[in-house]
Design a protein around this motif. Sequence first.
Motif, short mmCIF file in Angstrom:
data_model
loop_
_atom_site.label_atom_id
_atom_site.label_comp_id
_atom_site.label_asym_id
_atom_site.label_seq_id
_atom_site.Cartn_x
_atom_site.Cartn_y
_atom_site.Cartn_z
N TYR A 1 -12.68 -6.63 -5.07
CA TYR A 1 -11.49 -5.81 -4.83
C TYR A 1 -11.74 -4.82 -3.72
CZ TYR A 1 -8.68 -7.09 -8.90
OH TYR A 1 -7.91 -7.76 -9.80
N HIS B 1 -9.64 -4.38 -0.32
CA HIS B 1 -8.98 -3.12 0.01
C HIS B 1 -9.50 -2.57 1.33
CE1 HIS B 1 -7.16 -1.83 -4.07
NE2 HIS B 1 -6.99 -3.10 -3.83
N PRO C 1 1.10 -10.07 -6.27
CA PRO C 1 0.46 -9.91 -7.58
C PRO C 1 1.31 -10.39 -8.74
CG PRO C 1 1.00 -7.77 -6.64
CD PRO C 1 1.24 -8.78 -5.58
N ASN D 1 -0.09 -13.29 -11.29
CA ASN D 1 -0.29 -13.00 -12.71
C ASN D 1 0.64 -13.81 -13.60
OD1 ASN D 1 -2.34 -10.79 -13.34
ND2 ASN D 1 -1.33 -10.07 -11.49
N ASN E 1 0.76 -6.99 -16.55
CA ASN E 1 -0.35 -6.69 -15.64
C ASN E 1 0.10 -6.88 -14.19
OD1 ASN E 1 -2.87 -5.98 -15.02
ND2 ASN E 1 -3.87 -7.75 -15.95
N ARG F 1 2.48 -4.14 -13.11
CA ARG F 1 1.80 -2.87 -12.82
C ARG F 1 1.10 -2.93 -11.48
NH1 ARG F 1 -1.73 -0.81 -17.72
NH2 ARG F 1 -2.94 0.17 -16.07
N GLN F 2 0.37 -4.02 -11.25
CA GLN F 2 -0.29 -4.17 -9.95
C GLN F 2 0.73 -4.16 -8.83
OE1 GLN F 2 -2.85 -7.56 -9.61
NE2 GLN F 2 -3.94 -7.06 -11.48
N GLN G 1 0.93 -1.61 -5.70
CA GLN G 1 0.91 -2.12 -4.33
C GLN G 1 2.15 -1.65 -3.58
OE1 GLN G 1 -1.22 -4.03 -2.52
NE2 GLN G 1 -2.67 -3.64 -4.16
N ASP H 1 2.39 4.88 -12.97
CA ASP H 1 1.38 4.17 -13.76
C ASP H 1 1.54 4.49 -15.24
OD1 ASP H 1 -0.82 2.44 -13.76
OD2 ASP H 1 -2.15 4.13 -14.15
#
Lengths: 282, 279
Positions: free
Chosen positions: A212, A216, B160, B164, B205, B208-209, B213, B261
Amino acid sequence: MSAYSSVLTLDPVLPTQAATPTPRPRRRLWSALGRALLAWPFPLAVLLLWQLAATYEWVPSQILPSPATVAGTFADLWRSGELQDNTAISLWRVLWGFSAGATLGFVLGVAMGLSPLTKDYLYPTFKTFAQVPALGWLPLLMMLVGIDEALKIILIAKASLVPIALNTYKGLQNVPTTQIELARVYRFSRWQLLRHVVLPSAFPPIWNGVRYGLTHAWLALVGVELLASSEGLGFLIVYGRQLYQLDVVLAAVVVVGAIGWALDRVLAVIEKRLLRWRVEGF
Amino acid sequence: MTSLTNTLGPLPLATSASWPARLAAPLRRAGHWAAGLLLPLALFALWQYAVDRQWLAEQILPPPSLVWQSLGELWHSGELRDHLAISLTRVGWSVLLGGGAGLALGAALGLSRSARAYLLPSFELVAQFPVVGWVPLLIVFLGIDEALKVAAISLAVLVPVTVNTHRGIAGIPRPLLDVGRVYRFTVPQTLWRVVLPAAAPSLFNGLRQGVMQAWLTLVFVELLASSEGIGYLMVWGRQLLQLDLVVVAMLAIGAVGLALDLALRWAESRLASWRRGAF
């Protein structure tokens, strides 16, 4: 309906069928080949559409250069060495920033994972610090350190530090209690405990953090080079856009994607090797 | 964790033996809190001290009181709220668009073998490109208006969420589907009662990601090309050499990121409890 076949309709698996080891190699080869071929229609259709759009000038050629132009520009940039120079500069920045960020992040993660005292002191501040995305620090850092190399390296380091520290910490926290109890039964010394129990068990999440972190770092590099730089791949993109040379932009974007992919692959290969060692070691 | 603690060193604040047990736990928790506050306070003191001693020019390092004052002024004049509202609207639309498209694409990839064969390699290739790299290209196609921001942020959400969703559906244990077949579930029933609940944690998940982002990309896009929004406030503050504005904007960005979050985590736990209740 056949679309659902993979998950929803279950083929009646008879015991005899289940016991058959694998289909004959030739059939497997064909199905693998078929799958590889099926991957092509979509990108080829996109390419065709692009070519058609360029040929019939649906979009002005300044805005959408033809695929051949992009390939030609790519070759030109390569031959003149411009592409390699800028890539080297970008990679150099990522190397420095990532090394600094990864080292710091690992140390921080280990300190917070192993010592509850350190965790109490540092974790809330760390969480707050991590909340602001790396590029959000850019305007402030610009004032403090200027727009030189230091800015880029600090930002890249910050971007890679957070996921590595967080994953190292979580990995150390989640070492199964039973394993530690077993180690205590064997009267492992603290060093042995770390070396033989904690490290192997926490390795996969830590390595995840490293992957990761590198992703990043690459993202932060491109961002910071787009915003404030006079060399590097990101700058090549900005420069191409300012001159309205979209072929340069596209060529640089392709290189950015390819390097990002290659970096991740390298880490995946290293992970496989390291994990193989781990399995052998036990 | 406790046994790791026991093995590697005693708890620092576990000196509760002499106190009544009732008091010990809250006191220890208060101790943890206080320990966490120590470092920020020290940094704050250092900041104030640096300003007092004028280690850096005042334009570069504004005193904490000035930052606090600017925060109050920006809040009262409504400027901060306006910028935040604009930024959050952009993120909201993008999460809706990118999340919806990602959900559809991920579901298609997870459920259909032919969709996987046709699209997955292309998707994996495209997903490798960092979103910020697309932005200059998108500027040429879309201009620098709202369309650019929403498109760039949507792309950041899409990847993402798709990954997911696909993984969540592909990772559903076979026995669950077998049970569905035993009950002779129709396809919609299977989707609603087996696939969706089993894939829900992974979907969340991804969401959230995706939102994280989106927030990151928003800040970048607004720094690069914008005339309003929280990222623009930072650019503006830097151009006017008003670092207090920059710091205020950073505080706002951090606070909103944290709030997003926490909100998603809360929603997830709510939905998870509903899920357990339904079965």
